[in-house]
Design an enzyme around this catalytic site. Structure first.
Site, PDB file in Angstrom:
ATOM      1  N   TYR A 164       0.806  -1.223   0.000  1.00  0.00           N
ATOM      2  CA  TYR A 164       0.000   0.000   0.000  1.00  0.00           C
ATOM      3  C   TYR A 164       0.841   1.276   0.000  1.00  0.00           C
ATOM      4  O   TYR A 164       0.303   2.362  -0.084  1.00  0.00           O
ATOM      5  CB  TYR A 164      -0.938   0.011   1.212  1.00  0.00           C
ATOM      6  CG  TYR A 164      -1.899  -1.140   1.192  1.00  0.00           C
ATOM      7  CD1 TYR A 164      -3.022  -1.107   0.367  1.00  0.00           C
ATOM      8  CD2 TYR A 164      -1.681  -2.283   1.953  1.00  0.00           C
ATOM      9  CE1 TYR A 164      -3.910  -2.165   0.320  1.00  0.00           C
ATOM     10  CE2 TYR A 164      -2.556  -3.350   1.905  1.00  0.00           C
ATOM     11  CZ  TYR A 164      -3.668  -3.289   1.096  1.00  0.00           C
ATOM     12  OH  TYR A 164      -4.531  -4.349   1.037  1.00  0.00           O
ATOM     13  N   ASP A 217      -2.740 -10.458  13.625  1.00  0.00           N
ATOM     14  CA  ASP A 217      -1.723 -10.722  12.594  1.00  0.00           C
ATOM     15  C   ASP A 217      -0.330 -10.734  13.228  1.00  0.00           C
ATOM     16  O   ASP A 217       0.613 -10.157  12.679  1.00  0.00           O
ATOM     17  CB  ASP A 217      -1.807  -9.665  11.493  1.00  0.00           C
ATOM     18  CG  ASP A 217      -1.018 -10.062  10.251  1.00  0.00           C
ATOM     19  OD1 ASP A 217      -0.827 -11.272  10.031  1.00  0.00           O
ATOM     20  OD2 ASP A 217      -0.585  -9.165   9.511  1.00  0.00           O
TER      21      ASP A 217
END
Length: 503
Positions: free
Chosen positions: A135, A247
């Site tokens: 990103y 995560d």
């Protein structure tokens, strides 16, 4: 009636006429809006998802703004009271007293002016590119007015919107702005322009735990215990904020200049999205007919590869985007609902990796890895040392790992993280004083510009300066990131100290 009374009556009549004209004008404008559809009342159930989402964003924005305003007033009053108390302790002349008071309020004015100043990339000087992701990029920068060394994460708005990651980015910013934990990476500033959003965070100089493992293969038990204890403290602080990380993996644990651990990357801390191909793989696994228990050796992914070969295989994956299938828990994949204990599963996988040099469920493909995760009862084994043929992981550590990599209702930590802290593996650790303990490894940093602990070989470093924002505006795009701006200033130094951090 007197002339004065007549004059007053005329004024009242004229005022009523003006008021009536104003009301008639407003009424006409309202009728025009209704005819155009702009003033029509729309029930909540008929509103679009975009409208509801935007309303929630603005509601959160105004709530945060009001809280920040009242918190600023509280802190300003507190600073004034402390200033008055300190002033009473010293015997100074009236002129000196007047001068000191003037300086205090001048500092407050400068501080207020700095808060109102719009953040821009022009306020930063890029020194090096230290990271590159899907990103955006991460740069080592220096803030021009305060000389702060920061890690500036720049992400493209268009790409975030295209991949529906707005909520994740806002979640990451929220977590970073809320906490004051020494175990979590600190957010210093966040801002945006028409093309990018920026997260300016403290620069953690020692790289990440994954890079450390790549260099030394695996850790001894005492070193593992140290890092595992600090990871637990970071997870504990995050859970106390009300967030699940979802995560956790070695690359998300950074090593600071003093050798202590800091947790980062909170993009999935609110909503976890499983890749489509992972879902399909899980369906295939669940649709298989029940088979007899497979021979552990034949099904063990390590049976055909030696420990050294697995470490080499892991190194070969270093430059590829693997994601986090190796650390994900079965209940997330199955979409059966989960709690904060998913972080303890990931913690168990990292603990295994630190002691052996490779993740517990690593396979030759994502599909094989996910199948190993789903069949963890048979695929999880204590590997044997190539030379001594003895189990690598010692009994206490292995017992803890098996308790962590377990089904949710029997997983250690389900009744609180203290269950894990009290495990015999962590015997002798003083949790309250652990922040003052001596780390086993302290990065040797030669200067503020030293980035030797970051691997910069896998991306182009052609970009030498930050791109200037576009002159055109995009209201629709900016609406997606309402309330993103954040500043954390210190009154005395003009830098980023704990002025607006909520305790």
């Amino acid at each position: 009636m007197s002339k004065k009374g007549i004059s007053g009556l005329r004024k009242r009549i004229d005022k009523k006429k003006i008021d009536k004209k104003h009301i008639d004008k407003k009424k006409k404008q309202k009728e025009e809006k209704v005819q155009q559809g702009g003033g029509k009342f729309i029930p909540l159930e008929e509103m679009s998802k975009e409208t509801i989402q935007r309303a929630k964003l603005y509601k959160e924005f105004f709530r945060n703004k009001s809280m920040e305003y009242f918190y600023y007033l509280y802190k300003r009053q507190k600073r004034l009271e402390e200033f008055k108390q300190n002033l009473k302790k010293f015997k100074i002349s009236k002129n000196e007293r007047s001068k000191v008071i003037k300086e205090h309020f001048q500092k407050e004015s400068n501080f207020l002016r700095r808060r109102r100043t719009k953040m821009s990339v022009k306020q930063f000087t890029i020194l090096a590119k230290i990271g590159q992701g899907g990103y955006g990029d991460v740069f080592l920068c220096r803030k021009i007015d305060t000389n702060e060394m920061i890690a500036l994460k720049r992400m493209k708005k268009a790409l975030i919107e295209k991949t529906n990651k707005v909520e994740h980015i806002m979640s990451e910013r929220q977590v970073l702005a809320e906490h004051s934990s020494p175990w979590l990476v600190q957010l210093l500033y966040s801002f945006q322009d028409t093309k990018y959003i920026y997260l300016a965070m403290e620069f953690v100089r020692g790289g990440d735990l994954k890079a450390l493992l790549m260099n030394i293969d695996y850790l001894d038990e005492n070193t593992t215990k140290f890092y595992a204890a600090e990871m637990l403290l970071a997870i504990k602080d995050l859970h106390e904020l009300g967030y699940i990380h979802r995560d956790l993996k070695p690359e998300n644990f950074l090593i600071n200049h003093d050798g202590h651990i800091k947790l980062t990357d909170f993009g999935l801390s609110k909503k976890f999205i499983i890749k489509k191909e992972w879902r399909e793989t899980v369906k295939l696994i669940n649709n298989k007919k029940k088979q007899k228990k497979k021979n552990s050796k034949s099904q063990n992914p390590y049976s055909t590869l030696s420990k050294r070969q697995l470490q080499q295989k892991r190194r070969n994956k270093f430059y590829t985007v693997v994601g986090s299938p190796e650390y994900i828990s079965p209940e997330i994949l199955e979409k059966k609902g989960y709690t904060k204990t998913v972080d303890f599963w990931s913690f168990g996988c990292i603990l295994y990796e630190m002691l052996t040099g490779f993740p517990p469920f690593s396979g030759s493909s994502i599909e094989e890895t996910l199948e190993n995760v789903m069949n963890y009862r048979t695929s999880l084994e204590n590997p044997l040392d190539d030379q001594t043929n003895e189990e690598i992981i010692q009994p206490k550590a292995w017992h803890l790992i098996r308790k962590l990599i377990h089904k949710p209702n029997k997983r250690i930590g389900k009744n609180g993280i203290q269950e894990i802290q009290q495990h015999p593996f962590f015997e002798g650790i003083e949790w309250d004083k652990f922040q003052n303990s001596t780390p086993p490894f302290v990065p040797k940093v030669e200067s503020d510009l030293d980035i030797s602990y970051f691997d910069t070989s896998y991306f182009d470093e052609d970009e030498v300066e930050l791109e200037e924002p576009e002159t055109t505006t995009s209201t629709e795009r900016n609406n997606q990131f309402v309330g993103f701006t954040f500043k954390k200033y210190d009154l005395k130094q003009g830098g980023t100290q704990d002025i607006y951090q909520k305790k």
